[in-house]
Design a protein around this motif. Sequence first.
Motif, PDB file in Angstrom:
ATOM      1  N   GLY A 118      34.159  26.231  42.530  1.00 53.85           N
ATOM      2  CA  GLY A 118      34.211  27.186  41.424  1.00 53.85           C
ATOM      3  C   GLY A 118      35.137  28.353  41.702  1.00 53.85           C
ATOM      4  O   GLY A 118      35.809  28.854  40.786  1.00 53.85           O
ATOM      5  N   LEU A 119      35.198  28.800  42.959  1.00 52.49           N
ATOM      6  CA  LEU A 119      36.110  29.882  43.298  1.00 52.49           C
ATOM      7  C   LEU A 119      37.554  29.422  43.154  1.00 52.49           C
ATOM      8  O   LEU A 119      38.429  30.193  42.746  1.00 52.49           O
ATOM      9  CB  LEU A 119      35.841  30.394  44.710  1.00 52.49           C
ATOM     10  N   GLY A 120      37.789  28.144  43.476  1.00 58.46           N
ATOM     11  CA  GLY A 120      39.117  27.598  43.245  1.00 58.46           C
ATOM     12  C   GLY A 120      39.460  27.565  41.765  1.00 58.46           C
ATOM     13  O   GLY A 120      40.587  27.887  41.362  1.00 58.46           O
ATOM     14  N   GLU A 121      38.486  27.194  40.942  1.00 53.87           N
ATOM     15  CA  GLU A 121      38.729  27.135  39.501  1.00 53.87           C
ATOM     16  C   GLU A 121      38.983  28.518  38.916  1.00 53.87           C
ATOM     17  O   GLU A 121      39.877  28.707  38.082  1.00 53.87           O
ATOM     18  CB  GLU A 121      37.530  26.473  38.807  1.00 53.87           C
ATOM     19  N   LEU A 122      38.219  29.512  39.368  1.00 51.67           N
ATOM     20  CA  LEU A 122      38.444  30.871  38.874  1.00 51.67           C
ATOM     21  C   LEU A 122      39.750  31.449  39.400  1.00 51.67           C
ATOM     22  O   LEU A 122      40.375  32.290  38.743  1.00 51.67           O
ATOM     23  CB  LEU A 122      37.272  31.774  39.257  1.00 51.67           C
ATOM     24  N   ASP A 176      35.618  40.470  42.690  1.00 51.30           N
ATOM     25  CA  ASP A 176      34.614  41.163  43.509  1.00 51.30           C
ATOM     26  C   ASP A 176      33.268  40.452  43.408  1.00 51.30           C
ATOM     27  O   ASP A 176      32.690  40.342  42.324  1.00 51.30           O
ATOM     28  CB  ASP A 176      34.481  42.614  43.030  1.00 51.30           C
ATOM     29  N   GLY A 177      32.771  39.967  44.539  1.00 51.47           N
ATOM     30  CA  GLY A 177      31.408  39.444  44.616  1.00 51.47           C
ATOM     31  C   GLY A 177      31.165  38.203  43.788  1.00 51.47           C
ATOM     32  O   GLY A 177      30.314  38.205  42.900  1.00 51.47           O
ATOM     33  N   ILE A 178      31.869  37.111  44.109  1.00 52.32           N
ATOM     34  CA  ILE A 178      31.745  35.872  43.327  1.00 52.32           C
ATOM     35  C   ILE A 178      31.009  34.837  44.177  1.00 52.32           C
ATOM     36  O   ILE A 178      31.497  34.410  45.227  1.00 52.32           O
ATOM     37  CB  ILE A 178      33.132  35.356  42.903  1.00 52.32           C
TER      38      ILE A 178
END
Length: 556
Positions: free
Chosen positions: A514-518, A408-410
């Motif tokens: 970063g969203l890919g990493e998370l 949620d909300g990244i």
Amino acid sequence: MKALILMLALISTALAANPATKSTPNDLPPAARAAMSAVNPNNIRAHVQFLASDLLEGRGTGQRGGDIAADYIATQFALAGLKPAGENGSYFQRVPMVGVATDPGSSVSVIINNTATPLRLLDDIVAMDESQSATSDIDAPIVFVGYGIKAPEYQWDDYKDTDVKGKILLMFVNEPPSNDDKFFKGRALTYYGRWTYKYEEAARQGAAGVILIHQPEMASYGWDVVRNSWGGERAYIRTDNSPKLKIASWVQLNVAQQLAGTINKKVDDLIKLAQSRDFKPIPLPVTLKAHMISKIRPFDSSNVLAILSGSDSKVGGEAVVYSSHYDHLGFRVGLPGDNIYNGAVDNATGCGMLMEMARAMTSAPQAPRRSILFAAVTGEEQGLLGSQYLGTHPPIPASKISLDLNFDGIRPDGIPEQVQVSGAERTTFYGVVEQTAKEFNLDLRPDANPGAGHYYRSDHFSFARVGVPAFSIQEGLKFKGHPLEWGIQRENEYDEKHYHQPSDQFDPTWDFSGLGELARFGIELGWKAANSDELVQWYPGDEFEAARKRSQTAVK
């Protein structure tokens, strides 16, 4: 239609690219490594761009744009090869709702010394009739009840057996401050501090209404957020028969100062009084008079549910859940200028990650031992309604759900060097989280603002309430190539200028790496939970342990 075709074409182009990904840990099954390697940040970018486009009109709950978002997510789940987990062989779980919008013709006044002072809607007060009545008239005395908390486990009772039936209760959000972890969990806010609890408890006590005093420090957001969140239609579960308030409201601090002045106090004095265990409700020489006119709109919204069946026949009937909310605030008729609340960060980002994790995990040559349930839920901005409904109507019993991982909300600010997993430390899974974070070179960042009660403000809380161990995965404040101060500045800028504002829009310069990493981090955590010999549990003594035990005892 041309805009939709163009947008889908852009998405198809983005999905065709597949940049190189980081290597994954070697202690995972080959299928897990394959899933993590398949994650493509460009796919997340494309999903966010579409979900946050003006075409979807802010993805309002029960609005056309929200329904388009649900259809889009269901289509992506189908394209990934996931099985439907909704009703009647579909990807949709119907959530019966009713929309309530306060008509501008409504009026609210406070009567002091026989003199009526009108309160301006949206400027002085936001007010909603939760009783789902077209009209309600209120003429009731106001009673100050401190924090409005009844918590026997902390020997705290702001009501003190006072009869508040039919009255208007003035109270603070938040809860008594403490540095003692055994008293309201110290600096960390519990559910007792949330506005949702305040309304629920007041309704249980028979009150006609609640006036919450807004202070940015206590609420952890400004009046703009309150006005934007409550200024339009609010949704409620249609089948919820629990007691409801005729007026649920927030007031600006200057209004609260006026009310406090009727007993020769200031708001700061009321705060001091409320912090005592000996506090007793204080009747004010004030009456609230209101004529509430509401537009009532019954409708159905949908959670979007899909499942990757587990590979182990012994535990395949159990599951790990990945969740994210797809709704935002929609659009506001009559608002000058930009009236679409696009919700790019909140929460097109989490949904983009959810869809990409679903695609990547389904592409793996073998599924984890337990099933994986992907849940894109509705109505989060209305009070976690979609996840609340899913928690009480799960396709897999709560007792058999090992863990919920929520997104949620990244913000797409590049590669994070920190990760925040507040609530994970309350579960038996925390050691795995620590180990996995080290593998990803991520420092575990504690909640920098525990008093804001973030754990109780996102959809994982709905799972926790029914006993399922749950937490959200978010980046921290330190990003690769930037000092810590840069991350702090980025977070503050978003919170102050874009959170629940029309300016939360897609930015083509965003860095989605970063969203890919998370997403890879989330896949590894979920895979480990799905392959574990035991279901995840809450640590003994946690506030949600009892719900877990009740659910698991009920199925034995």
